[in-house]
Design an enzyme around this catalytic site. Sequence first.
Site, mmCIF file in Angstrom:
data_model
loop_
_atom_site.group_PDB
_atom_site.id
_atom_site.type_symbol
_atom_site.label_atom_id
_atom_site.label_comp_id
_atom_site.label_asym_id
_atom_site.label_seq_id
_atom_site.Cartn_x
_atom_site.Cartn_y
_atom_site.Cartn_z
ATOM 1 N N TYR A 1 27.719 41.707 43.226
ATOM 2 C CA TYR A 1 26.691 40.811 43.761
ATOM 3 C C TYR A 1 26.377 41.183 45.202
ATOM 4 O O TYR A 1 27.278 41.337 46.032
ATOM 5 C CB TYR A 1 27.146 39.346 43.690
ATOM 6 C CG TYR A 1 26.050 38.398 44.142
ATOM 7 C CD1 TYR A 1 24.997 38.099 43.284
ATOM 8 C CD2 TYR A 1 26.052 37.843 45.409
ATOM 9 C CE1 TYR A 1 23.968 37.264 43.693
ATOM 10 C CE2 TYR A 1 25.028 37.008 45.825
ATOM 11 C CZ TYR A 1 23.988 36.713 44.960
ATOM 12 O OH TYR A 1 22.964 35.898 45.371
ATOM 13 N N GLN B 1 23.060 31.527 39.355
ATOM 14 C CA GLN B 1 22.552 32.031 38.074
ATOM 15 C C GLN B 1 22.890 33.502 37.870
ATOM 16 O O GLN B 1 23.134 33.943 36.733
ATOM 17 C CB GLN B 1 21.046 31.786 37.951
ATOM 18 C CG GLN B 1 20.177 32.460 38.985
ATOM 19 C CD GLN B 1 19.978 31.619 40.243
ATOM 20 O OE1 GLN B 1 20.786 30.750 40.549
ATOM 21 N NE2 GLN B 1 18.895 31.861 40.962
ATOM 22 N N ASN C 1 26.560 32.861 49.190
ATOM 23 C CA ASN C 1 26.593 31.533 49.801
ATOM 24 C C ASN C 1 27.536 30.610 49.036
ATOM 25 O O ASN C 1 28.239 31.027 48.108
ATOM 26 C CB ASN C 1 25.180 30.950 49.897
ATOM 27 C CG ASN C 1 24.529 30.752 48.538
ATOM 28 O OD1 ASN C 1 25.205 30.673 47.504
ATOM 29 N ND2 ASN C 1 23.212 30.679 48.521
ATOM 30 N N THR D 1 31.645 33.972 57.266
ATOM 31 C CA THR D 1 32.325 35.042 57.979
ATOM 32 C C THR D 1 33.012 34.519 59.233
ATOM 33 O O THR D 1 32.649 33.465 59.767
ATOM 34 C CB THR D 1 31.328 36.160 58.343
ATOM 35 O OG1 THR D 1 32.061 37.298 58.836
ATOM 36 C CG2 THR D 1 30.343 35.705 59.400
ATOM 37 N N GLN E 1 29.009 38.198 65.142
ATOM 38 C CA GLN E 1 29.396 37.503 63.915
ATOM 39 C C GLN E 1 28.675 36.168 63.782
ATOM 40 O O GLN E 1 28.326 35.742 62.680
ATOM 41 C CB GLN E 1 30.902 37.292 63.877
ATOM 42 C CG GLN E 1 31.696 38.559 63.678
ATOM 43 C CD GLN E 1 31.298 39.310 62.420
ATOM 44 O OE1 GLN E 1 30.712 40.395 62.499
ATOM 45 N NE2 GLN E 1 31.593 38.764 61.273
ATOM 46 N N HIS F 1 25.363 35.811 61.750
ATOM 47 C CA HIS F 1 25.350 35.826 60.291
ATOM 48 C C HIS F 1 24.916 34.482 59.704
ATOM 49 O O HIS F 1 24.170 34.423 58.726
ATOM 50 C CB HIS F 1 26.748 36.150 59.742
ATOM 51 C CG HIS F 1 27.039 37.600 59.602
ATOM 52 N ND1 HIS F 1 26.453 38.405 58.659
ATOM 53 C CD2 HIS F 1 27.881 38.408 60.293
ATOM 54 C CE1 HIS F 1 26.914 39.630 58.763
ATOM 55 N NE2 HIS F 1 27.776 39.671 59.755
ATOM 56 N N GLU G 1 39.433 36.879 58.957
ATOM 57 C CA GLU G 1 38.740 37.914 58.184
ATOM 58 C C GLU G 1 38.675 39.206 59.012
ATOM 59 O O GLU G 1 39.019 40.285 58.541
ATOM 60 C CB GLU G 1 37.328 37.439 57.841
ATOM 61 C CG GLU G 1 36.497 38.468 57.089
ATOM 62 C CD GLU G 1 35.041 38.048 56.953
ATOM 63 O OE1 GLU G 1 34.341 38.656 56.123
ATOM 64 O OE2 GLU G 1 34.593 37.140 57.683
ATOM 65 N N HIS G 2 38.206 39.070 60.257
ATOM 66 C CA HIS G 2 38.170 40.192 61.198
ATOM 67 C C HIS G 2 38.985 39.808 62.434
ATOM 68 O O HIS G 2 38.721 38.773 63.041
ATOM 69 C CB HIS G 2 36.740 40.488 61.656
ATOM 70 C CG HIS G 2 35.733 40.628 60.550
ATOM 71 N ND1 HIS G 2 34.912 39.589 60.159
ATOM 72 C CD2 HIS G 2 35.411 41.690 59.782
ATOM 73 C CE1 HIS G 2 34.125 40.006 59.185
ATOM 74 N NE2 HIS G 2 34.409 41.276 58.930
ATOM 75 N N ASP H 1 31.530 46.936 59.651
ATOM 76 C CA ASP H 1 30.487 46.468 58.747
ATOM 77 C C ASP H 1 29.699 47.614 58.138
ATOM 78 O O ASP H 1 29.115 47.475 57.057
ATOM 79 C CB ASP H 1 29.521 45.542 59.496
ATOM 80 C CG ASP H 1 30.109 44.166 59.743
ATOM 81 O OD1 ASP H 1 31.081 43.808 59.065
ATOM 82 O OD2 ASP H 1 29.591 43.448 60.628
ATOM 83 N N GLU I 1 68.965 33.382 25.118
ATOM 84 C CA GLU I 1 67.708 32.650 25.292
ATOM 85 C C GLU I 1 67.285 31.889 24.037
ATOM 86 O O GLU I 1 66.222 31.271 24.012
ATOM 87 C CB GLU I 1 66.596 33.627 25.716
ATOM 88 C CG GLU I 1 66.827 34.219 27.104
ATOM 89 C CD GLU I 1 65.652 35.036 27.617
ATOM 90 O OE1 GLU I 1 64.710 35.284 26.821
ATOM 91 O OE2 GLU I 1 65.660 35.405 28.803
ATOM 92 N N HIS J 1 64.360 38.153 18.170
ATOM 93 C CA HIS J 1 64.135 39.282 19.074
ATOM 94 C C HIS J 1 65.239 40.338 18.886
ATOM 95 O O HIS J 1 64.985 41.529 18.830
ATOM 96 C CB HIS J 1 64.135 38.815 20.520
ATOM 97 C CG HIS J 1 62.857 38.156 20.958
ATOM 98 N ND1 HIS J 1 62.346 37.043 20.341
ATOM 99 C CD2 HIS J 1 61.981 38.481 21.951
ATOM 100 C CE1 HIS J 1 61.224 36.696 20.937
ATOM 101 N NE2 HIS J 1 60.966 37.560 21.911
#
Length: 441
Positions: free
Chosen positions: A132, A196, A225, A248, A270, A273, A339-340, A373, A427, A432
């Site tokens: 995506y 979707q 998002n 971010t 940043q 964004h 994250e960074h 990036d 067990e 087995h």
Amino acid sequence: MLTLKDLRGTAVSSLTLSPDSELLPRAGTDITGTTDAVAPILQEVRTRGTAAMMDFAERFDGVRPSALRVPAEVLAEAAAALDPQIREALETAIARTREVHSAQLPAASVITPGPDARVTNRWVPMARVGLYVPGGQAVYPSSVVMNVVPAQVAGVESLVIASPPQKDSGGWPHPTILAAAHLLGVDEVYAAGGAQAIAMLAYGARSEAGELDCPPVSFITGPGNIFVATAKRAVQGAVGIDSEAGPTEIMVLADETAPAHLIAADLISQAEHDELAAAVLVTPSESLAQRVIEHVETRAAVTKHAERVRSSLTGSQSAVLVVDDLDAAIAVANAYGAEHLEIMTGDDARVAERITEAGAIFVGPYTPVSLGDYCAGSNHILPTGGAARYSSGLNVTAFMRSQQVVHYGREGLGMVSAHVRRLADEEGLPAHGDAVDARFG
């Protein structure tokens, strides 16, 4: 603009500071609030397929594509029309990203636990993956590179890109995104965005005539998002997902030696964004903190996305944290799990060695997050919201599965058959043991 929080005198250590501590600035986002909005979208796509995809494109993106899949000639035309300098930049990013990620390929191994016994550890690529690429407030051809390259290095044969249709692009995704896909050799691209698109990738999409316009995938990657994140959580189980990416975030860990104007530039980079983007400085130097705040206020007023930046920097997720010493700053950074994480200190290498929790670490004044990036070669799809404590950035192994191939002969099985019998009986699973004994009866 940035709130200064003085934590000096506060007990700050890796043992006392929890990831959800009120001392740490965090974005107040919760995807459970969008579940009710996303659920019917997923169901519509699952039951009505392509027709639902077209209706949602018209409703959410303001345009109805002439087809769900982007024709090959449209991809080729986008690449041909690409600005030569943008093409060169993308090709550089692709080459460096491919070089770095090729080094991540895990090696197979063959172990012989005993005579006539062999276990092979091998890595197998996924067959079909959905990638995506968002298209909201900005255009992200770099996300095409970051999604596609590690999947290709892993050996994934069937790659699918979904990106929102654009009114200004004839109902197709942004032409630079299409061009990037073409440069990478990906020819299956869909004009689909939002929740979707995630539903389409997870469940597939059929035409009203019953033809399969988009076969489902096994794994979905890529940021988006809050609706995309909610959809990814909802389809997890039907398919695998990389993460539920949130807004971010950047944290800069710096001492009095750091250049305040560069820190300010990186925080703003940043913040542009998203209004919910987090920008945090942690430092033992009150003087540096004040200088950074001054530079931020000056730079933010003249940057292109000034209002967006102001919203980010004045939000509860952004702040300047002043602590007692560098040890405390490192403890805050590890608790936050950014994250960074940028490091600008008098001894960057030593400080970087002490960081255990971060999506990616950027060391020194000439290693801004924006390098990562685009052209560092590292991946920019990274864990957010503190998820770096237990997850990694997107990499080659994300698109692979570890399999063990076991081969024992009669002698090898015989050497451990009594052990299997005893453990099975312990067990309460005697059948087995019987399955082993039957081979020697």
